[in-house]
Design a protein around this motif. Structure first.
Motif, short mmCIF file in Angstrom:
data_model
loop_
_atom_site.label_atom_id
_atom_site.label_comp_id
_atom_site.label_asym_id
_atom_site.label_seq_id
_atom_site.Cartn_x
_atom_site.Cartn_y
_atom_site.Cartn_z
N GLN A 345 0.83 -1.21 0.00
CA GLN A 345 0.00 0.00 0.00
C GLN A 345 0.87 1.26 0.00
O GLN A 345 0.43 2.32 -0.42
N CYS A 346 2.11 1.15 0.43
CA CYS A 346 3.02 2.31 0.45
C CYS A 346 4.45 1.78 0.47
O CYS A 346 4.68 0.57 0.39
N GLY A 347 5.40 2.70 0.58
CA GLY A 347 6.77 2.28 0.72
C GLY A 347 7.01 1.72 2.12
O GLY A 347 6.17 1.84 3.01
N PHE A 348 8.19 1.13 2.31
CA PHE A 348 8.52 0.55 3.61
C PHE A 348 9.17 1.58 4.54
O PHE A 348 9.29 1.33 5.74
N ALA A 349 9.56 2.71 3.97
CA ALA A 349 10.23 3.73 4.80
C ALA A 349 10.03 5.10 4.15
O ALA A 349 10.94 5.63 3.50
N SER A 350 8.84 5.66 4.31
CA SER A 350 8.57 6.98 3.73
C SER A 350 9.48 8.04 4.33
O SER A 350 9.75 9.06 3.71
N THR A 351 9.95 7.80 5.56
CA THR A 351 10.98 8.63 6.17
C THR A 351 12.11 7.71 6.60
O THR A 351 11.95 6.48 6.62
N GLU A 352 13.24 8.29 6.95
CA GLU A 352 14.39 7.46 7.28
C GLU A 352 14.17 6.58 8.51
O GLU A 352 14.86 5.58 8.69
N GLU A 353 13.17 6.93 9.36
CA GLU A 353 12.87 6.10 10.52
C GLU A 353 12.41 4.70 10.10
O GLU A 353 12.71 3.72 10.76
N GLY A 354 11.63 4.62 9.04
CA GLY A 354 11.15 3.34 8.53
C GLY A 354 9.99 2.77 9.31
O GLY A 354 9.70 3.19 10.44
N ASN A 355 9.30 1.83 8.70
CA ASN A 355 8.20 1.14 9.39
C ASN A 355 8.74 0.05 10.31
O ASN A 355 9.93 -0.30 10.26
N ILE A 356 7.84 -0.50 11.14
CA ILE A 356 8.26 -1.45 12.17
C ILE A 356 8.14 -2.88 11.63
O ILE A 356 7.15 -3.59 11.85
N LEU A 357 9.13 -3.27 10.87
CA LEU A 357 9.29 -4.64 10.40
C LEU A 357 10.75 -4.81 10.02
O LEU A 357 11.50 -3.84 9.96
N THR A 358 11.16 -6.04 9.79
CA THR A 358 12.56 -6.30 9.47
C THR A 358 12.78 -6.28 7.96
O THR A 358 11.83 -6.36 7.18
N GLU A 359 14.05 -6.18 7.57
CA GLU A 359 14.37 -6.23 6.14
C GLU A 359 13.93 -7.57 5.56
O GLU A 359 13.44 -7.64 4.43
N GLU A 360 14.13 -8.65 6.30
CA GLU A 360 13.71 -9.97 5.82
C GLU A 360 12.20 -9.99 5.56
O GLU A 360 11.73 -10.53 4.55
N GLN A 361 11.42 -9.41 6.47
CA GLN A 361 9.97 -9.36 6.28
C GLN A 361 9.60 -8.49 5.09
O GLN A 361 8.67 -8.79 4.34
N GLN A 362 10.35 -7.41 4.89
CA GLN A 362 10.14 -6.54 3.74
C GLN A 362 10.27 -7.33 2.44
O GLN A 362 9.42 -7.25 1.54
N TRP A 363 11.34 -8.11 2.33
CA TRP A 363 11.57 -8.88 1.10
C TRP A 363 10.54 -9.99 0.93
O TRP A 363 10.12 -10.28 -0.19
#
Length: 378
Positions: A345-363
């Motif tokens: 629905q959106c990017g994973f890090a609209s700001t440098e803080e990022g959303n609360i998930l791991t890079e592995e979950q992102q992929w």
């Protein structure tokens, strides 16, 4: 209206059937380098070398997941929108009275404020794009994301910024004309650098859909049709007369900060204005929760693609695959299946803080989206 899976076909141009919105979680090494740069422990050149290395790895990862359009993850930015605005002529970085308000959280209090007339002479993002284009190579499309002209207009009309804006502009019409001209010149600069896929990120429409937001706006006498027409107009003027082989898409968001959100409400109040903007080839629309309403407003689409943001970038938990497929079929009751794509629905890090998930979950989210898309569109 064809919603038969047998008729579903892949696409050879953006947006693709499985896609992303653009931003990715910042790797720890990049976050650490940025802190060191802010503390004057490393130089700008040293920070750029870290950014370059991480973008190279990011592009390779995107390509390994089968993505045909890649971004630089917005790794060189702090914000999805302000960094671009700060690079325009007549704009400066400034502190705001307060940050943007999200559900339960408030962002850093920064803004883009006028220090002169809006214009375009050059922009660091153009050089950033050239690097991405080179890294993407010949087997992937380098996609550039920037905030929409309407988003910039809304920023300049924030209460914090009104005095500054009014000191340089006597009318909204004059301001809109300069914003549109600056954006048009910037987009042409990206085009000359090799860009053929440009995405305009735009939260303004999400705010216009929100009932609570409009109750607050009543204090200044604003009327939704007038504001919607204004936002549509500045976007339309900015992308008028561009080369025919430049694909322009737009992403509509309801806020994406540290896994929180800012607005809610279906698209119906703005659908005719939003989907009536000339020369938009596709719309990335948030549909991961019931805050976005149902698919009925999609009936207002013309011949554009709609990228359904059915998979959340705010949480690491994978959605139910059959439920996503069911919802795609439901959307196909209003728009042809071959005009539908799938993304977060959106990017994973609209700001440098990022959303609360791991890079592995992102992929894994992107692998999941590709799996579904490959099952539907052959």
């Amino acid at each position: 209206m064809s919603n038969s899976l047998e008729s579903a076909k892949q696409r050879t141009v953006t947006p693709f059937r499985h896609d992303t919105v653009g931003s990715f979680l910042r790797p720890e090494v990049l976050k650490e380098a940025r802190v060191k740069y802010q503390n004057n422990e490393i130089s700008a050149d040293e920070l750029q070398r870290v950014e370059d290395r991480e973008i190279i790895k990011l592009v390779a990862k995107q390509k390994s997941l089968g993505l045909k359009a890649v971004t630089d993850g917005e790794f060189r930015r702090s914000w999805w929108h302000l960094d671009f605005m700060w690079g325009l002529d007549g704009v400066e970085k400034a502190n705001a009275d307060r940050g943007y308000q999200f559900q339960g959280e408030e962002t850093r209090a920064e803004t883009a404020r006028l220090c002169g007339k809006v214009g375009f002479s050059s922009h660091p993002f153009v050089e950033h794009f050239k690097f991405l284009k080179e890294v993407a190579g010949e087997d992937a499309i380098a996609r550039q994301t920037i905030p929409a002209p309407a988003q910039f207009l809304a920023e300049l009309q924030r209460p914090d910024n009104k005095a500054s804006t009014n000191s340089y502009y006597n009318s909204t019409e004059e301001l809109v004309a300069d914003i549109a001209a600056a954006y048009n010149a910037a987009i042409l600069a990206f085009y000359e650098a090799g860009c053929r896929s440009l995405q305009l990120d735009d939260c303004t429409w999400g705010m216009l859909c929100d009932k609570n937001y409009w109750e607050l706006r009543q204090e200044d006498g604003a009327k939704l049709p007038d504001i919607a027409e204004l936002y549509a107009s500045v976007n339309k003027q900015a992308i008028a007369g561009l080369p025919e082989d430049l694909i322009v898409t737009t992403h509509v968001c309801r806020g994406n900060y540290h896994s929180t959100w800012a607005s809610s409400g279906g698209y119906e109040p703005v659908a005719e204005y939003l989907f009536g903007i000339d020369h938009i080839d596709g719309y990335y629309l948030e549909f991961d929760t019931d805050r976005a309403g149902d698919f009925t407003p999609l009936k207002h689409l013309k011949d554009q693609q709609v990228v359904l943001g059915l998979v959340s970038s705010k949480t690491g938990e994978l959605e139910d695959k059959q439920e996503i497929i069911r919802r795609i079929k439901e959307a196909a009751q209003y728009v042809d299946l071959n005009h539908i794509c799938l993304s977060p629905q959106c990017g994973f890090a609209s700001t440098e803080e990022g959303n609360i998930l791991t890079e592995e979950q992102q992929w894994k989210k992107l692998e999941f989206i590709k799996e579904i898309a490959d099952e539907i569109w052959k």
